[in-house]
Design an enzyme around this catalytic site. Sequence first.
Site, mmCIF file in Angstrom:
data_model
loop_
_atom_site.group_PDB
_atom_site.id
_atom_site.type_symbol
_atom_site.label_atom_id
_atom_site.label_comp_id
_atom_site.label_asym_id
_atom_site.label_seq_id
_atom_site.Cartn_x
_atom_site.Cartn_y
_atom_site.Cartn_z
ATOM 1 N N LYS A 8 0.968 -1.314 0.101
ATOM 2 C CA LYS A 8 0.072 0.191 0.038
ATOM 3 C C LYS A 8 0.937 1.202 0.183
ATOM 4 O O LYS A 8 2.114 1.262 0.472
ATOM 5 C CB LYS A 8 -0.912 0.045 1.538
ATOM 6 C CG LYS A 8 -0.284 0.058 2.600
ATOM 7 C CD LYS A 8 0.170 1.326 2.954
ATOM 8 C CE LYS A 8 0.993 1.057 4.219
ATOM 9 N NZ LYS A 8 1.467 2.304 4.751
ATOM 10 N N GLY A 93 3.834 -1.442 3.861
ATOM 11 C CA GLY A 93 2.984 -2.328 4.532
ATOM 12 C C GLY A 93 3.541 -3.890 4.479
ATOM 13 O O GLY A 93 2.931 -4.775 4.557
ATOM 14 N N ALA A 97 1.227 -7.219 4.968
ATOM 15 C CA ALA A 97 0.652 -7.766 4.113
ATOM 16 C C ALA A 97 0.995 -9.274 4.222
ATOM 17 O O ALA A 97 -0.218 -9.971 3.778
ATOM 18 C CB ALA A 97 1.405 -7.271 2.439
ATOM 19 N N ASP A 127 -1.888 -1.804 9.680
ATOM 20 C CA ASP A 127 -2.249 -1.952 8.087
ATOM 21 C C ASP A 127 -3.096 -3.319 7.752
ATOM 22 O O ASP A 127 -3.700 -3.195 6.487
ATOM 23 C CB ASP A 127 -1.137 -1.623 7.222
ATOM 24 C CG ASP A 127 -0.277 -0.335 7.511
ATOM 25 O OD1 ASP A 127 -1.125 0.650 7.886
ATOM 26 O OD2 ASP A 127 0.619 -0.252 7.457
#
Length: 275
Positions: A8, A93, A97, A127
């Site tokens: 992101k 991120g 992730a 996140d």
Amino acid sequence: MKVRVNGKINLTLDVVGSFGEGYHKLDTVMASIGIFDIVEVNLSDKICVFMDTRECDESNTAFKVAKICHEQYSIPPLKIEITKGIPFCGGLGGSSADASAVLYCVQKMFGLAAKEIARVAEKVGSDVSFILQGGLCRAGGKGDKLENLPFKEYSLVVARGKTVTSTKEVFYKFDEIGTTSNHTQLFLSAFEDGNELAFIGNGLETSAINLCTDMEKVICMLARYSNHVCMSGSGACVFAVMENMSDANLVADKLKNSIPFVKACTTLPYGIKEI
């Protein structure tokens, strides 16, 4: 099960308060991008995580997810294999992730309820909730209070210099020198009229520049080709919004010998895709 999980960028980021104990309240606009990890999840006799074939310890976020799911929800032990494409210490991120990818697979493989998935997401990374959802969102709180925005595709060049720092160090520096910012509200106010890119910005950027000695150089290099350049997250990646992907690819190719990491990509309407 095997998935692609996107990183992101933060098109905007404002620090708007504090939860105490080093946690800050954020107001940010995030977008999924085409820089991604591949994560494969299989049943195993013990929890284990391999990143680019190297075994990880229990501090790894994917390991934390597997352990929580095993201990609290009786999910069988998992073997997790991660192929990295998201750069480390980039503000894209990457660790969130990988945690998101494991949660996605657990939900699909074992039917863990969405509310339980959300609880685990909150525990392991700020996140994670966004990356599970993907697309374009405004996020508040610690990054877990999400408001969907109509998706827009932006062509990007994402770059990172040699020096990196930790999120914790950037927030410490922000507490020393940081000033308030209002990028997110201005971005959203201009969103419907299509002028939002004039207001991209990151309230942590000055703090990160103080710690990453070559970040300002990377910003200046990208600014030769775009009027819209901004740091993502707490750094050290910086992105430039380009007119189109043809321009983005040309710029990334020009800079590939000058910057350690540089890649052209677009924003994407999803966070995770099965492969």
